[in-house]
Write an enzyme that holds these catalytic residues in place. Structure first.
Site, PDB file in Angstrom:
ATOM      1  N   ASN A 487     -13.059  -8.140  11.471  1.00 49.51           N
ATOM      2  CA  ASN A 487     -13.161  -6.803  10.861  1.00 49.51           C
ATOM      3  C   ASN A 487     -12.228  -6.757   9.653  1.00 49.51           C
ATOM      4  O   ASN A 487     -11.040  -6.469   9.770  1.00 49.51           O
ATOM      5  CB  ASN A 487     -12.780  -5.743  11.894  1.00 49.51           C
ATOM      6  CG  ASN A 487     -13.074  -4.346  11.407  1.00 49.51           C
ATOM      7  OD1 ASN A 487     -13.049  -4.087  10.204  1.00 49.51           O
ATOM      8  ND2 ASN A 487     -13.338  -3.451  12.343  1.00 49.51           N
ATOM      9  N   ASP A 488     -12.801  -7.030   8.487  1.00 48.48           N
ATOM     10  CA  ASP A 488     -12.031  -7.088   7.246  1.00 48.48           C
ATOM     11  C   ASP A 488     -11.199  -5.839   7.002  1.00 48.48           C
ATOM     12  O   ASP A 488     -10.228  -5.863   6.249  1.00 48.48           O
ATOM     13  CB  ASP A 488     -12.983  -7.177   6.049  1.00 48.48           C
ATOM     14  CG  ASP A 488     -13.560  -8.549   5.870  1.00 48.48           C
ATOM     15  OD1 ASP A 488     -12.856  -9.521   6.154  1.00 48.48           O
ATOM     16  OD2 ASP A 488     -14.724  -8.643   5.442  1.00 48.48           O
ATOM     17  N   CYS A 489     -11.655  -4.753   7.551  1.00 50.71           N
ATOM     18  CA  CYS A 489     -11.078  -3.459   7.190  1.00 50.71           C
ATOM     19  C   CYS A 489     -10.039  -2.980   8.185  1.00 50.71           C
ATOM     20  O   CYS A 489      -9.484  -1.887   8.029  1.00 50.71           O
ATOM     21  CB  CYS A 489     -12.197  -2.434   7.052  1.00 50.71           C
ATOM     22  SG  CYS A 489     -13.385  -2.954   5.828  1.00 50.71           S
ATOM     23  N   ASN A 491      -6.708  -3.439   8.930  1.00 49.43           N
ATOM     24  CA  ASN A 491      -5.551  -4.078   8.284  1.00 49.43           C
ATOM     25  C   ASN A 491      -4.281  -3.560   8.949  1.00 49.43           C
ATOM     26  O   ASN A 491      -3.645  -2.625   8.466  1.00 49.43           O
ATOM     27  CB  ASN A 491      -5.564  -3.780   6.787  1.00 49.43           C
ATOM     28  CG  ASN A 491      -6.944  -3.965   6.168  1.00 49.43           C
ATOM     29  OD1 ASN A 491      -7.490  -3.056   5.545  1.00 49.43           O
ATOM     30  ND2 ASN A 491      -7.525  -5.123   6.363  1.00 49.43           N
TER      31      ASN A 491
END
Ligand code: BGC
Ligand code: IFM
Length: 817
Positions: A487-489, A491
């Site tokens: 999940n790139d988002c 963070n």
């Protein structure tokens, strides 16, 4: 129920029957070096290898009207001046009928107006760096028709980014040459002096245009070019400004007569020795392309080239064909999902209606997952891809998040620190081994970061991938997440000393303590896979070590990653759980439920079933499974990009289709075929065709996202075509629901079907042998295979040992009451 077309299963085409689809519904041309996007109204553009650096034609993204820039033709009735676009765009003049057929690497657009019918076939012949437009114009009137046909393309000055921004230079660099009816676009030829484009026509020309303003007229658009309106080209030769290519052909058609006009748009490079010979010449090497042009302007060549393309696709898709009780399953498995997997192989994430072709390289994570969907179709290319990817890995086991397709070098701008990346390499290589049985790949010498002299075996790369995780464990013994995982988002190493201040980016990579339960699950899966690969190499001690590491991590997940009713998602920078009942929002995430069950965590103690039940209850919607709930209603600096999306979109509780197949697979692991298949149908594009007004994207390919239940547009798809969703859905349906699963020691046949089915038949080519498989099952039963007959003889278990290449094997799998 709103549809804009229908599937023609026999011809493997999607037939669009009105031009005003909710969004441009596109297709791809080309599968080797020359590519194009083409919409149902002939919009789109072409490029050679790299969508940014070798863009042949212009396209205007995010414009009004939508989808501007394309392979446009204009027809003009010279008797009364009426003119129109046979593909509807760009004139949008009403057509008496219209049909677009998107097929495998070709598109055919046909229409009629006022008794004049036109049908254009667009495709890129195999082995060529050109595209053919074959137009047939028919006079259906009972009087002679005097017509003008105009072609048009707008040339891009090669670097699409520069072309859209650097006007102070670009308005002065455009150069063309028109010779023997062929328009040559040679801008930057003098600077780079090694490539040019050409645009040719099979008919004698009444005229041509190569300067945009001359063709369109000042302040006019592509919807009403002055040259077309007046019925004559201006023979303009572009110097600077905006070079275009347009041919003007006059056609006098007797009643009932059909004429064929062929256009060829191509890319050519001068060989190196031409470069300075003669020095600083403005001449392009036309003699190299003239024979090619002549060949492809010939009708017989075009017919043969098109047949070769069809045969090529028959061969590619022939390796797996199924016939099930569900038509939507059949057409996705047999044609469209496999086709989409091949498109992700060719295009990665570069050029679509949602990717501008100038932004992204090849993802380390993405490319390894894409492999899962095409390794059975083109194993040799998969091998090459694996070695390219692995060569970008660093000696630490870490990975550049992306690499550049032209140079195959890691992309420094983005760098590393996505801590799931290395583990995908193990999963990609293991898929290759299971499909091909070709273990020599493990001994291939592969460098680190492409540095000569640093080569180690591919197998050693896999070992480093695993140790990368073990070298980076956090306070709970779970893997550190780094900048983000899948999940790139999400963070989680973002923090702020002062609430409300922008997050500190240095902590994203180093020193961040945030941990990922998703990576923990992925590690368990990858460690088990690597153990099996180690056994293949006789490294039993190592195998035992990897299995022990998997077991230990499983224990850690159960201890620190279990929330009571589902798996937690992560721990943030401060050690707070994410994806937990303790949170106000984002209490449950889909990713760890899928990945942990895939890895076999929680199968014996009931945790897996509880986690999947929680997914069904809390994340399920009629349009698919949302990524998390409750959606974040405001921005959280400590969570990062995920909370920047409005509720229901993208990673903030959108139906992120990539993750849905993990749940389908997990359900099959529990033997729950009805649930698995129900999830499969919810996002199957063909099964959603009847709600095309809601779904809005193409009904023949998966989209990355469907808006979740918190969004006002729930059910609306976005980001079609270039997504890991394609590969994973293909794996879920073919390997787990239909259960035709390659393993290291053979082909497993272990379907987990919906109760309502009575079985299915399939043809699967596996390691060179053809398996003719029949699965029989009583309706109403949802059990596993109880008897497996191979060429009439019952075998133990469900794995069929590989047959010799060329053999045909009859397989009968029976599910009994
Ligand atoms: C981007 C996000 C995007 C995600 C999925 C990331 O690399 O930063 O904005 O949502 O990819 O495409
Ligand atoms: O996993 C990523 C993928 O690499 C790019 N698109 C979005 C996914 C989820 O963030």
């Amino acid at each position: 129920m709103v549809r804009y077309g229908h599937f023609d299963d026999r011809t493997r085409e999607y037939v669009i029957d009105r031009p005003d689809t909710p969004l441009p519904w596109i297709n791809y041309l080309g599968s080797e070096a020359y590519f194009g996007l083409i919409s149902n109204t002939a919009g789109g553009y072409s490029f050679y290898r790299d969508a940014r650096l070798r863009r042949l034609t212009r396209y205007r993204y995010n414009n009004a009207p939508l989808d501007l820039g394309g392979r446009y033709l204009y027809l003009r009735d010279d008797a009364n001046g009426d003119y129109w676009s046979p593909s509807w765009q760009p004139t949008q003049r009403e057509l008496d009928d219209y049909e677009c057929r998107h097929g495998l690497s070709y598109t055919r657009i046909a229409s009629a107006r006022g008794g004049i019918r036109a049908e254009t076939l667009y495709f890129v012949p195999l082995g060529e760096t050109l595209e053919v437009w074959r137009t047939r114009v028919t006079n259906e009137r009972d009087t002679t028709a005097e017509l003008s046909l105009f072609s048009s393309v707008e040339f891009c000055l090669w670097d699409a980014q520069d072309d859209a921004t650097n006007f102070q230079r670009n308005f002065s660099t455009g150069q063309v040459e028109v010779d023997d009816g062929v328009i040559y676009h040679k801008t930057e030829y003098r600077e780079r002096r090694d490539h040019f484009a050409y645009f040719a026509c099979s008919e004698p020309l009444a005229g041509f245009d190569t300067q945009r303003e001359a063709f369109l007229g000042a302040y006019r658009g592509w919807d009403r070019p002055a040259a077309v309106e007046q019925g004559s080209a201006t023979d303009s030769v572009a110097a600077g400004w905006s070079p275009i290519g347009s041919h003007h052909v006059r056609l006098s058609l007797a009643p009932g007569e059909t004429r064929e006009v062929i256009f060829v748009l191509g890319y050519a490079e001068n060989p190196r020795d031409d470069k300075f010979d003669p020095p600083h010449s403005q001449t392009i090497n036309k003699s190299r392309v003239r024979p090619t042009i002549a060949r492809w302007l010939d009708s017989a060549t075009v017919t043969e080239g098109f047949t070769a393309l069809t045969t090529h696709w028959d061969r590619l898709l022939g390796g797996l064909q199924v016939s099930t009780p569900d038509a939507d399953t059949d057409r996705m498995v047999n044609v469209w999902n496999a086709y989409q997997c091949m498109v992700t192989f060719n295009l990665s994430r570069s050029a679509s209606q949602f990717e501008s072709g100038i932004g992204r390289g090849m993802g380390f994570r993405d490319s390894n997952q894409d492999l899962l969907g095409f390794v059975h179709i083109i194993p040799e290319r998969a091998r090459e891809r694996i070695l390219d990817i692995a060569a970008t890995q660093m000696a630490t086991g870490g990975a550049y998040h992306q690499y550049q397709p032209l140079t195959k070098r890691g992309n420094n701008d983005i760098g590393d620190g996505f801590n799931d990346d290395p583990l995908w390499l193990i999963l990609g290589v293991s898929a290759y081994l299971k499909e091909t049985g070709e273990a020599t790949i493990l001994d291939e010498p592969v460098p680190f970061d492409n540095a000569p002299g640093s080569e180690v075996s591919l197998y050693e790369h896999l070992v480093r991938s695993l140790s990368y995780t073990l070298d980076r464990l956090g306070p709970h013994g779970l893997p550190l997440i780094g900048r983000a995982d899948w999940n790139d988002c999400l963070n989680l190493n973002c923090f702020s000393e002062t609430p409300g201040e922008p997050f500190q980016t240095t902590e994203n990579v180093t020193g961040g303590q945030a941990e990922s339960v998703f990576i923990a699950g992925q590690f368990v899966l990858a460690a088990k896979e690597l153990a099996s690969v180690a056994e293949l190499r006789g490294l039993d001690e190592k195998a035992a070590e990897y299995r022990a590491a998997a077991e230990k991590m499983t224990g850690t997940i159960v201890e620190h990653g279990w929330d009571g009713e589902w798996f937690r998602r992560a721990y943030d920078f401060h050690g707070n759980p994410i994806g937990s009942g303790e949170n106000d929002e984002g209490q449950i995430f889909v990713e760890p439920q899928g990945m942990c069950v895939l890895a076999g965590v929680g199968l014996d103690d009931g945790l897996a079933a509880r986690a999947l039940d929680s997914v069904g209850d809390r994340l399920g919607t009629p349009h698919g499974v949302v990524l998390q709930q409750p959606a974040y209603s405001r921005y959280h600096v400590e969570l990062g990009e995920i909370s920047t999306y409005p509720p229901g979109y993208k990673e903030n509780a959108g139906i992120f289709c990539h993750t849905n197949p993990w749940i389908m697979i997990a359900e099959t692991i529990l033997g729950r075929g009805d649930r698995a298949f129900d999830y499969y149908r919810r996002i199957n594009p063909s099964a959603r065709e009847a709600i095309s007004d809601v779904h809005r994207c193409e009904p023949y390919v998966y989209a990355q996202m469907i808006a979740g239940k918190d969004a006002p547009t729930h059910g609306e798809a976005k980001n079609s075509w270039l997504t890991g969703t394609a590969a994973w859905n293909f794996v879920a349906i073919t390997q787990w629901i239909l259960g035709l699963r390659p393993e290291l020691d053979g082909l497993r046949v272990d379907p987990v079907l919906p109760a309502a089915w009575n079985g299915f038949v399939a043809t699967r080519v596996y390691r060179g042998a053809t398996y003719e498989i029949t699965v029989r099952k009583p309706i109403g039963v949802s059990g596993r295979v109880t008897r497996l007959l191979v060429d009439g003889a019952q075998i133990d278990g469900t794995v069929i040992p590989p047959a010799p290449a060329g053999a045909t094997v009859r397989v009968e799998a029976v599910v009994e009451r």
